[in-house]
Design a protein around this motif. Structure first.
Motif, short mmCIF file in Angstrom:
data_model
loop_
_atom_site.label_atom_id
_atom_site.label_comp_id
_atom_site.label_asym_id
_atom_site.label_seq_id
_atom_site.Cartn_x
_atom_site.Cartn_y
_atom_site.Cartn_z
N CYS A 25 0.80 -1.23 0.00
CA CYS A 25 0.00 0.00 0.00
C CYS A 25 0.84 1.28 0.00
O CYS A 25 1.76 1.44 0.80
CB CYS A 25 -0.93 0.00 1.21
SG CYS A 25 -1.97 1.46 1.28
N ILE A 26 0.50 2.20 -0.91
CA ILE A 26 1.19 3.50 -0.95
C ILE A 26 0.27 4.61 -0.43
O ILE A 26 0.53 5.79 -0.65
CB ILE A 26 1.73 3.83 -2.36
CG1 ILE A 26 0.61 3.79 -3.42
CG2 ILE A 26 2.87 2.90 -2.74
CD1 ILE A 26 1.03 4.31 -4.79
N CYS A 78 -2.80 5.81 -1.15
CA CYS A 78 -3.37 6.78 -2.09
C CYS A 78 -4.83 7.09 -1.77
O CYS A 78 -5.36 8.12 -2.19
CB CYS A 78 -3.24 6.27 -3.52
SG CYS A 78 -4.34 4.88 -3.86
N GLY A 79 -5.51 6.19 -1.10
CA GLY A 79 -6.91 6.41 -0.72
C GLY A 79 -7.92 6.04 -1.80
O GLY A 79 -9.13 6.18 -1.59
N CYS A 136 -8.97 3.22 -2.84
CA CYS A 136 -9.91 2.15 -2.47
C CYS A 136 -11.04 2.69 -1.61
O CYS A 136 -12.15 2.16 -1.62
CB CYS A 136 -9.18 1.00 -1.77
SG CYS A 136 -8.23 1.46 -0.32
N ILE A 186 -8.55 -0.75 2.79
CA ILE A 186 -7.18 -1.09 3.20
C ILE A 186 -7.09 -1.22 4.73
O ILE A 186 -6.43 -2.13 5.25
CB ILE A 186 -6.13 -0.09 2.63
CG1 ILE A 186 -4.70 -0.45 3.07
CG2 ILE A 186 -6.43 1.35 3.01
CD1 ILE A 186 -4.20 -1.78 2.58
N CYS A 204 -6.74 -0.20 -7.17
CA CYS A 204 -5.49 -0.14 -6.39
C CYS A 204 -4.27 -0.05 -7.31
O CYS A 204 -4.04 -0.94 -8.13
CB CYS A 204 -5.38 -1.36 -5.47
SG CYS A 204 -3.84 -1.33 -4.53
N VAL A 262 -1.22 -0.53 -6.78
CA VAL A 262 -0.15 -1.51 -6.55
C VAL A 262 -0.72 -2.94 -6.52
O VAL A 262 -0.11 -3.86 -5.99
CB VAL A 262 0.64 -1.19 -5.27
CG1 VAL A 262 1.63 -0.08 -5.49
CG2 VAL A 262 -0.29 -0.83 -4.11
N ILE A 271 -3.15 -4.63 -5.00
CA ILE A 271 -3.43 -5.45 -3.81
C ILE A 271 -4.79 -6.13 -4.04
O ILE A 271 -5.75 -5.47 -4.45
CB ILE A 271 -3.47 -4.59 -2.53
CG1 ILE A 271 -2.14 -3.85 -2.36
CG2 ILE A 271 -3.76 -5.46 -1.31
CD1 ILE A 271 -2.13 -2.86 -1.19
N ILE A 287 -7.41 -6.69 -2.56
CA ILE A 287 -8.09 -6.30 -1.31
C ILE A 287 -9.33 -7.14 -1.03
O ILE A 287 -9.51 -7.65 0.08
CB ILE A 287 -8.47 -4.80 -1.34
CG1 ILE A 287 -7.24 -3.95 -1.68
CG2 ILE A 287 -9.05 -4.35 0.00
CD1 ILE A 287 -7.54 -2.48 -1.94
S1 SF4 Z 1 -5.94 1.76 -3.36
FE1 SF4 Z 1 -4.25 0.37 -2.83
S2 SF4 Z 1 -2.49 1.72 -2.53
FE2 SF4 Z 1 -4.29 3.03 -2.46
S3 SF4 Z 1 -4.82 3.16 -0.27
FE3 SF4 Z 1 -6.03 1.50 -1.11
S4 SF4 Z 1 -4.77 -0.35 -0.79
FE4 SF4 Z 1 -3.42 1.43 -0.52
#
Ligand code: SF4
Length: 460
Positions: free
Chosen positions: A306-307, A309-310, A312, A335, A365, A367, A369, A371
């Motif tokens: 996770c970076i 970014c918000g 999700c 997340i 996401c 990256v 993930i 989720i």
């Molecule tokens: S979309 Fe991915 S990278 Fe961004 S906050 Fe959610 S889990 Fe983290």
């Protein structure tokens, strides 16, 4: 630090007491999601970037030990003091010991979810140190004595009129004033004085680079630069998963981060730090606080990609309609719901269920993930290892039996058909949470009856 509710349902219920707030919260976040889509679709290689980012993260996490050692060696060589904290308590003690050594009384802090996670502000306040959050949204929630409700937009749950009232009370702005430009100007003036008088600056870290020992912090307001460049001591706090191997990897993440967070091509300030300025001190605190444990959980280790970014959160239909404060963990949304059970399965047992499992979070996401799959896996662990809502288990067992027997399934269908045509109060009452804000269509016939009449015909 967690929020005040025991379960997500409890918090969501509270948030939904104000339907107007739910509607504009939902709309505001969907607007950000749409900006993200537009921005992402403007880059033909978007999916390739996501894949590369995911692979860099997988590689970094598999070799974390080596990269952390390399980072420490390089940072030390740059004249930076590197500290290691195994948990939140140790993190707070280290930060305090640095501040105490310099007899610091006033600290400016830029947005850092890690320091929220560690409960740094109340810890330092108890020791007589004033900590002022300098990100505008963070300052708003700090003045309101609340937690951030979103990791990128901490005060997204507040209307400008509410901010106006808050600023009138604390910053002496005109009563009833809610013009964002006016309020931002007042906040700037207020914060400038705090910047000029700060003895130390605390910042988060977005990306640290093993090969150089440097790090990058991304903001839209330049508050990191003001704080870190003016104060004689800069303490940067970082979760150990924020490490990437090489400078050449940075471009991949910077392109993904801003577009996913707000739809911008790049954050206004991507500030690079390598060494302390002449006569100043630079400290980095590397924090574990449960991350190595998460790394050891094969099904859940990817959550460390996770970076922050918000994206999700912005896309999640549950988050948008229940608000960030309804989550029982510092980091809300999808997340937060996959990070928190690893910290305390029982305490956060309601969070993996705060999802429709639609998979939209995994789709956006940057990256990659998985989720929604992790939410699904945490659900299984919650049911196995805690006493969480046993009625769900009974319901699922019954549903399994019904679906395994066509006779029983058809019988229930027929009974349901009769039941749904019965008195309204039988369906829409306080015992049926699904009946709140939802109207079921009046059924005409069961699927079985329909299929008997039409199925064969349609197959021909
Ligand atoms: S979309 Fe991915 S990278 Fe961004 S906050 Fe959610 S889990 Fe983290």
């Amino acid at each position: 630090m967690s929020t005040q509710y025991k379960t997500h349902q409890e918090g969501a219920k509270q948030f939904n007491k104000n339907p107007d707030r739910v509607t504009w919260h939902d709309k505001a976040l969907w607007f950000v999601r749409e900006k993200r889509d537009k921005s992402a679709h403007s880059i033909p290689e978007w999916e390739e970037l996501r894949e590369i980012a995911s692979q860099i993260k997988a590689h970094s996490l598999s070799n974390l030990n080596g990269y952390l050692m390399q980072f420490e060696e390089k940072a030390n060589a740059n004249g930076v003091h590197v500290h290691w904290a195994k948990d939140a308590q140790e993190h707070n003690e280290i930060v305090h010991s640095i501040l105490a050594k310099h007899e610091v009384k006033n600290v400016v802090k830029s947005k850092s979810m890690l320091t929220e996670e560690c409960g740094l502000n109340p810890y330092l306040n108890d020791k007589g140190i004033e900590v002022v959050d300098t990100d505008l949204g963070e300052r708003i929630v700090q003045l309101a004595n609340e937690h951030p409700s979103h990791i990128v937009l901490p005060a997204i749950h507040k209307k400008k009129e509410e901010v106006g009232e808050l600023f009138h009370k604390h910053l002496n702005t005109e009563k009833g004033a809610s013009d964002p430009t006016y309020l931002t100007g007042a906040a700037r003036e207020h914060l400038r004085e705090k910047f000029l008088n700060a003895d130390a600056a605390i910042t988060g870290i977005n990306f640290a680079i093993a090969e150089t020992g440097g790090f990058v912090v991304c903001t839209n307001e330049g508050n990191v630069d003001m704080g870190a460049n003016l104060a004689p001591v800069h303490i940067a706090c970082m979760g150990i998963e924020k490490l990437i191997p090489k400078v050449e990897h940075l471009g991949v993440f910077l392109r993904l981060l801003a577009r996913s967070a707000t739809g911008q091509a790049i954050t206004t300030y991507s500030s690079h730090f390598h060494k302390p300025a002449d006569g100043k001190e630079l400290h980095i605190v590397l924090v574990d606080n449960g991350r190595t444990e998460q790394l050891g959980r094969e099904d859940f280790r990817k959550s460390l990609n996770c970076i922050r970014c918000g994206a999700c959160m912005n896309t999640c239909p549950i988050y948008r309609r229940s608000g960030g404060h309804s989550y029982t963990y510092t980091i809300p949304g999808p997340i937060g719901a996959i990070l928190s059970p690893g910290k305390d399965l029982k305490k956060h047992s309601s969070l993996p269920f705060a999802s429709t499992l639609c998979g939209s979070c995994s789709d956006v996401c940057p990256v990659k993930i998985d989720i929604h799959m992790q939410l699904y896996k945490w659900r299984q662990l919650v049911m196995k290892e805690t006493n969480y809502d046993k009625s769900k288990q009974i319901g699922m067992k019954f549903a399994g039996k019904a679906m395994g027997s066509p006779t029983l399934f058809n019988l229930i269908g027929k009974m349901g058909n009769i039941f749904l045509k019965g008195p309204r109060a039988l369906i829409y009452n306080g015992l049926n949470a699904w009946g709140i804000d939802r109207e079921l269509p009046v059924p005409t016939e069961t699927f079985d009856d329909w299929y008997k009449q039409n199925g064969k015909k349609n197959e021909q």
